[in-house]
Design an enzyme around this catalytic site. Structure first.
Site, PDB file in Angstrom:
ATOM      1  N   THR A  76       0.837  -1.200   0.000  1.00 35.94           N
ATOM      2  CA  THR A  76       0.000   0.000   0.000  1.00 35.94           C
ATOM      3  C   THR A  76       0.875   1.255   0.000  1.00 35.94           C
ATOM      4  O   THR A  76       0.655   2.175  -0.799  1.00 35.94           O
ATOM      5  CB  THR A  76      -0.923  -0.005   1.242  1.00 35.94           C
ATOM      6  OG1 THR A  76      -1.723  -1.193   1.216  1.00 35.94           O
ATOM      7  CG2 THR A  76      -1.816   1.219   1.273  1.00 35.94           C
ATOM      8  N   ASN A 154      -5.949  -9.259  -7.805  1.00 32.69           N
ATOM      9  CA  ASN A 154      -5.928 -10.130  -6.625  1.00 32.69           C
ATOM     10  C   ASN A 154      -7.197 -10.963  -6.477  1.00 32.69           C
ATOM     11  O   ASN A 154      -7.185 -12.017  -5.862  1.00 32.69           O
ATOM     12  CB  ASN A 154      -5.693  -9.300  -5.351  1.00 32.69           C
ATOM     13  CG  ASN A 154      -6.555  -8.065  -5.279  1.00 32.69           C
ATOM     14  OD1 ASN A 154      -6.517  -7.216  -6.171  1.00 32.69           O
ATOM     15  ND2 ASN A 154      -7.348  -7.946  -4.233  1.00 32.69           N
ATOM     16  N   GLN A 182       0.675  -9.046  -6.857  1.00 27.82           N
ATOM     17  CA  GLN A 182       0.202 -10.419  -7.081  1.00 27.82           C
ATOM     18  C   GLN A 182       1.039 -11.185  -8.107  1.00 27.82           C
ATOM     19  O   GLN A 182       0.810 -12.377  -8.305  1.00 27.82           O
ATOM     20  CB  GLN A 182      -1.270 -10.424  -7.529  1.00 27.82           C
ATOM     21  CG  GLN A 182      -2.256 -10.101  -6.423  1.00 27.82           C
ATOM     22  CD  GLN A 182      -2.257 -11.126  -5.283  1.00 27.82           C
ATOM     23  OE1 GLN A 182      -1.811 -12.270  -5.436  1.00 27.82           O
ATOM     24  NE2 GLN A 182      -2.748 -10.715  -4.131  1.00 27.82           N
ATOM     25  N   SER A 202       5.037  -6.498  -2.445  1.00 32.82           N
ATOM     26  CA  SER A 202       4.798  -6.668  -1.014  1.00 32.82           C
ATOM     27  C   SER A 202       5.285  -8.050  -0.602  1.00 32.82           C
ATOM     28  O   SER A 202       4.930  -9.052  -1.232  1.00 32.82           O
ATOM     29  CB  SER A 202       3.307  -6.526  -0.705  1.00 32.82           C
ATOM     30  OG  SER A 202       3.082  -6.807   0.664  1.00 32.82           O
ATOM     31  N   THR A 240      14.414   4.448  10.218  1.00 33.39           N
ATOM     32  CA  THR A 240      15.468   3.448  10.390  1.00 33.39           C
ATOM     33  C   THR A 240      15.047   2.144   9.717  1.00 33.39           C
ATOM     34  O   THR A 240      13.911   1.703   9.862  1.00 33.39           O
ATOM     35  CB  THR A 240      15.739   3.226  11.896  1.00 33.39           C
ATOM     36  OG1 THR A 240      16.088   4.484  12.459  1.00 33.39           O
ATOM     37  CG2 THR A 240      16.866   2.232  12.116  1.00 33.39           C
ATOM     38  N   CYS A 328      -9.527  -7.032   2.585  1.00 32.64           N
ATOM     39  CA  CYS A 328      -9.846  -5.780   3.289  1.00 32.64           C
ATOM     40  C   CYS A 328     -11.352  -5.560   3.338  1.00 32.64           C
ATOM     41  O   CYS A 328     -11.832  -4.743   4.109  1.00 32.64           O
ATOM     42  CB  CYS A 328      -9.187  -4.603   2.570  1.00 32.64           C
ATOM     43  SG  CYS A 328      -7.489  -4.927   2.102  1.00 32.64           S
TER      44      CYS A 328
HETATM   45  C1  PLP Z   1      -2.143  -7.355  -0.938  1.00 30.10           C
HETATM   46  C2  PLP Z   1      -2.143  -6.384  -2.053  1.00 30.10           C
HETATM   47  C3  PLP Z   1      -1.744  -5.049  -1.841  1.00 30.10           C
HETATM   48  C4  PLP Z   1      -1.431  -4.494  -0.486  1.00 30.10           C
HETATM   49  O1  PLP Z   1      -0.212  -4.934   0.039  1.00 30.10           O
HETATM   50  P1  PLP Z   1       0.051  -4.666   1.608  1.00 30.10           P
HETATM   51  O2  PLP Z   1       1.478  -5.049   1.791  1.00 30.10           O
HETATM   52  O3  PLP Z   1      -0.887  -5.560   2.330  1.00 30.10           O
HETATM   53  O4  PLP Z   1      -0.194  -3.232   1.848  1.00 30.10           O
HETATM   54  C5  PLP Z   1      -1.734  -4.202  -2.931  1.00 30.10           C
HETATM   55  N1  PLP Z   1      -2.082  -4.623  -4.148  1.00 30.10           N
HETATM   56  C6  PLP Z   1      -2.454  -5.888  -4.392  1.00 30.10           C
HETATM   57  C7  PLP Z   1      -2.810  -6.292  -5.777  1.00 30.10           C
HETATM   58  C8  PLP Z   1      -2.512  -6.809  -3.362  1.00 30.10           C
HETATM   59  O5  PLP Z   1      -2.903  -8.058  -3.602  1.00 30.10           O
END
Ligand code: PLP
Length: 389
Positions: A76, A154, A182, A202, A240, A328
């Site tokens: 995010t 996703n 993803q 992520s 940090t 979410c």
């Molecule tokens: C899970 C996801 C995010 C968010 O990642 P976080 O690390 O949980 O903030 C963003 N974009 C997609 C397509 C995701 O599947």
């Protein structure tokens, strides 16, 4: 839920199990090696070296230079940082183009920017979940600061043609960001072939812990930090460094590259068997996003006449973890914005289940799901005959 009960995990697009190799590589940095990388003494230098190695390994997963990787706290933040950078470095451009099927990381930030006087276009999608590239081309204007689309969805696994989209954006003079969260570990990513300006990852979607992500910022692409503070990350992100998590992300990136083939052969075969058997065995079931190119691990099915929220509860009773859409959104009764954008009526969007597989799924998991699911669907359909259309 008690972890000692049998437990069948089909929600790998929400998050993934932490690989034991990842935890093991992190441990020294949670115990003895707790120094600050910015310190002048050797105890700090050892930590700085571990960050460097983590950065190299993450860079390698997408074929970037280590200097093009900015560590962040999550996917995010990476997405938000790219948008913010594009807007702040081009103050005369106040228009952003994204899509109607983005993760809430982009959807909500887009709505937030609209409230602050920016113009944000959410491009519609076709019934199969794909984008109309001519429409994208026509929508780009001289004031467009950035185009940002996910690489793979996703909820449905639908993959966008990122190379073509990048070429269109650049030919019209707009910067391009992609949310590749993803895609990492599921499809190859090469930023030297795909000329995106920014790309988000992520770690918790690829078997590392939650709370670490990164943004690829192509050398020469405009950038200004989103989190401002100390000069960490070459001045591109204050705070940090999260050393253990950077190390873990590095290990996970290595593993993701090693397992790419397994995802595309064994996991894809598991997904296909699961999906085809369900479609064959359970009447009045349809596949969402079926005609487009999809990720190898994701399956999204509509069970006509069923409330997917009730289905989730019954699956949970059987020890099966699945989802109805973006994690979410769980708990809310809004139909998925992704399926709605694909033109599904609310009844079908609310009847849709996402099953997302991963490296740790086995044939036995799929057999178990295939045994449990048909009677559950039958029960849900019989219990409330009035909702069957
Ligand atoms: C899970 C996801 C995010 C968010 O990642 P976080 O690390 O949980 O903030 C963003 N974009 C997609 C397509 C995701 O599947």
């Amino acid at each position: 839920m008690n972890q000692s009960e049998p437990f069948y995990y089909f929600d790998n697009n929400a998050t993934t199990r932490i690989a034991p190799e990842v935890t093991e590589s992190m441990m020294p940095f949670l115990t003895d090696l707790w120094g600050n990388a910015s310190s002048a003494y050797r105890f700090g230098a050892d930590v700085a070296r571990a960050i460097r190695r983590g950065r190299e390994r993450v860079a390698e997963l997408v074929n970037a230079e280590p200097e093009e990787i900015v560590f962040t706290s999550c996917g995010t933040e990476s997405n938000n940082a790219a948008w913010q950078a594009a807007l702040l470095t081009q103050p005369n451009r106040r228009h952003i183009i994204t899509t109607a099927v983005e993760h809430s990381a982009n959807m909500k930030f887009g709505e937030h920017l609209q409230r602050r006087g920016y113009e944000v276009t959410f491009l519609p999608v076709e019934p199969d979940g794909s984008l109309d590239l001519h429409l994208l081309e026509k929508t780009i204007r001289p004031e467009t600061a950035l185009v940002s689309t996910m690489w793979a969805n996703n909820e449905t696994g639908v993959v966008f043609p990122i190379e073509e989209i990048t070429a269109i954006c650049h030919s019209r003079g707009a910067l391009f960001h992609t949310d590749a969260v993803q895609v990492a570990g599921k499809l190859p990513i090469d930023v030297r072939l795909t000329h995106v300006d920014y790309l988000s990852l992520s770690a918790h979607k690829l078997h590392a812990p939650k709370g670490i992500g990164c943004l690829f910022v192509r050398r020469g692409a405009p950038y200004t930090p989103y989190v401002v503070g100390g000069g960490q990350e070459r001045g591109q992100r204050g705070g940090t460094e999260n050393v253990p998590y950077i190390v873990g992300f590095g290990t996970a990136a290595d593993l993701a590259a090693k397992h790419l083939n397994d995802e595309n052969t064994r996991v894809r075969a598991l997904r296909d068997r699961l999906e085809n058997t369900i479609l064959q065995k359970i009447p009045r079931t349809s596949r969402n996003g079926a005609k487009a190119l999809r990720l190898p691990n994701t399956c999204n099915l509509a069970f006509h006449g069923v409330e997917a929220e009730a289905l989730l509860l019954m699956l949970d009773q059987a020890g099966i973890c699945a989802a109805t859409g973006s994690a979410c959104k769980t708990g809310s009764i809004e139909p998925s914005h992704v399926l709605t954008a694909m033109g599904l009526p609310a009844t079908l969007a609310k009847a849709s289940l996402r099953l997302s597989l991963g490296l740790y799924n086995t044939d036995a998991d799929v057999d178990y799901l295939l045994e449990k699911l048909p009677p559950i669907i039958a029960r849900l359909r019989d219990e409330d005959v009035s909702v069957i259309e």
